[in-house]
Design an enzyme around this catalytic site. Structure first.
Site, PDB file in Angstrom:
ATOM      1  N   LEU A  19       0.816  -1.215   0.000  1.00 50.73           N
ATOM      2  CA  LEU A  19       0.000   0.000   0.000  1.00 50.73           C
ATOM      3  C   LEU A  19       0.853   1.270   0.000  1.00 50.73           C
ATOM      4  O   LEU A  19       0.308   2.372  -0.055  1.00 50.73           O
ATOM      5  CB  LEU A  19      -0.927   0.012   1.221  1.00 50.73           C
ATOM      6  CG  LEU A  19      -2.055  -1.014   1.213  1.00 50.73           C
ATOM      7  CD1 LEU A  19      -2.822  -0.977   2.535  1.00 50.73           C
ATOM      8  CD2 LEU A  19      -3.002  -0.782   0.044  1.00 50.73           C
ATOM      9  N   LYS A  68      15.115  -5.282   5.276  1.00 53.08           N
ATOM     10  CA  LYS A  68      15.293  -4.334   6.375  1.00 53.08           C
ATOM     11  C   LYS A  68      16.655  -4.427   7.052  1.00 53.08           C
ATOM     12  O   LYS A  68      17.169  -3.415   7.534  1.00 53.08           O
ATOM     13  CB  LYS A  68      14.166  -4.495   7.394  1.00 53.08           C
ATOM     14  CG  LYS A  68      12.808  -4.042   6.858  1.00 53.08           C
ATOM     15  CD  LYS A  68      11.734  -4.052   7.932  1.00 53.08           C
ATOM     16  CE  LYS A  68      10.429  -3.507   7.387  1.00 53.08           C
ATOM     17  NZ  LYS A  68       9.380  -3.440   8.420  1.00 53.08           N
ATOM     18  N   TYR A 216      -2.245  -6.058   7.230  1.00 54.82           N
ATOM     19  CA  TYR A 216      -3.393  -5.250   6.816  1.00 54.82           C
ATOM     20  C   TYR A 216      -4.152  -5.857   5.646  1.00 54.82           C
ATOM     21  O   TYR A 216      -5.159  -5.290   5.207  1.00 54.82           O
ATOM     22  CB  TYR A 216      -2.964  -3.817   6.484  1.00 54.82           C
ATOM     23  CG  TYR A 216      -1.832  -3.677   5.505  1.00 54.82           C
ATOM     24  CD1 TYR A 216      -2.025  -3.838   4.136  1.00 54.82           C
ATOM     25  CD2 TYR A 216      -0.543  -3.367   5.950  1.00 54.82           C
ATOM     26  CE1 TYR A 216      -0.986  -3.695   3.236  1.00 54.82           C
ATOM     27  CE2 TYR A 216       0.511  -3.228   5.059  1.00 54.82           C
ATOM     28  CZ  TYR A 216       0.283  -3.391   3.708  1.00 54.82           C
ATOM     29  OH  TYR A 216       1.316  -3.255   2.815  1.00 54.82           O
TER      30      TYR A 216
END
Length: 277
Positions: A19, A68, A216
């Protein structure tokens, strides 16, 4: 950054359902910036080559799984929160040609909890990856001195323990199948990928407990739905995503993020509001 900087992107694998493009593009429209923001498939072994060839018109990159930790390793300079977490979700071009690693997940977590007025005391973190490490940094900033981490592979928790040591947090590592610590927790944070925390949905939850689930899609997760049914409070993973993206926008553009415009775009895309009603 300069007027020539017009490109940004989210990097990761998988990345096609991210998103981040929705949020960043909404911010650029609201700020009247003629910038582009793409989703680029990139594995950990491909990141070095990608950022080397990025070009001078790049404002920065958002980094998601599995990048990450490698993003931190490739950076010439590391922000305070990224250093504490041992992971970075943002790469920015530095003045000397190198890259600056930042971690906006920490700020995203703190802002999401603040919107729901959550002041945790007994915390259980699910998972041991980069987002779990960011959660420990956030807990340290909130003054929480200890927490329990339920993980799928307790023997692979060295990174999480290193983060805990850096922020002065005491962490008890237990198996994800050990549900005993959940009963006393007032905040449960799931940093696990979709489906991994579903087995905990049948836990006897009670009112007053709060769950922050970073997943999500799909939403609500079985874990979030179970806590809500027990009259607990649920903090959506999209709210954390909103705030961490807003911080990235500010780092990349040097301007205040248009949070309302970003939230409206997020609502249109997901069909539900990320913010408490």
């Amino acid at each position: 950054m300069g007027l020539h900087v017009v490109r940004a992107a989210v990097l990761g694998r998988p990345v096609e359902r991210s998103l981040s493009p929705v949020l960043h593009r909404a911010a650029y429209r609201a700020l009247d910036l003629d910038w582009t923001y793409d989703a680029i498939d990139c594995g950990a072994d491909e990141l070095a080559g990608l950022i080397t060839e990025a070009g001078e018109d790049v404002a920065g990159f958002s980094c998601t799984m599995p990048l990450k930790r490698v993003a931190l390793e490739l950076a010439a300079s590391v922000g305070t929160r990224a250093q504490a977490a041992g992971s970075a979700n943002t790469l920015l071009p530095g003045a000397d040609g190198g890259w600056v690693a930042e971690n906006t997940d920490v700020g995203g977590i703190l802002a999401a909890l603040a919107e729901h007025q959550v002041v945790p005391r007994e915390v259980v973190v699910l998972g041991a990856g980069g987002t779990a490490q960011a959660m420990l940094v956030a807990l340290g900033e909130l003054g929480v001195g200890r927490c329990t981490a339920l993980v799928r592979a307790p023997g692979h928790s060295a990174g999480l323990l290193a983060t805990a040591a850096r922020v002065g947090l005491s962490v008890s590592i237990r198996s994800l199948d050990d549900r005993a610590p959940l009963a006393a927790a007032d905040l449960i944070v799931s940093t696990l990928p979709p489906g991994a925390a579903d087995r905990l949905a049948t836990t006897p939850w009670h009112p007053g407990q709060v769950v922050l689930d970073v997943v999500y899609d799909p939403w609500p997760t079985p874990l979030a739905a179970a806590v809500a049914t027990a009259r607990g409070r649920v903090v959506s993973g999209t709210l954390m995503l909103l705030h961490q993206a807003a911080e990235q926008v500010e780092l990349m553009t040097g301007r205040l993020a248009p949070l309302d415009a970003m939230h409206e775009a997020l609502c249109r895309e997901t069909g539900h509001s990320a913010r408490p009603q």
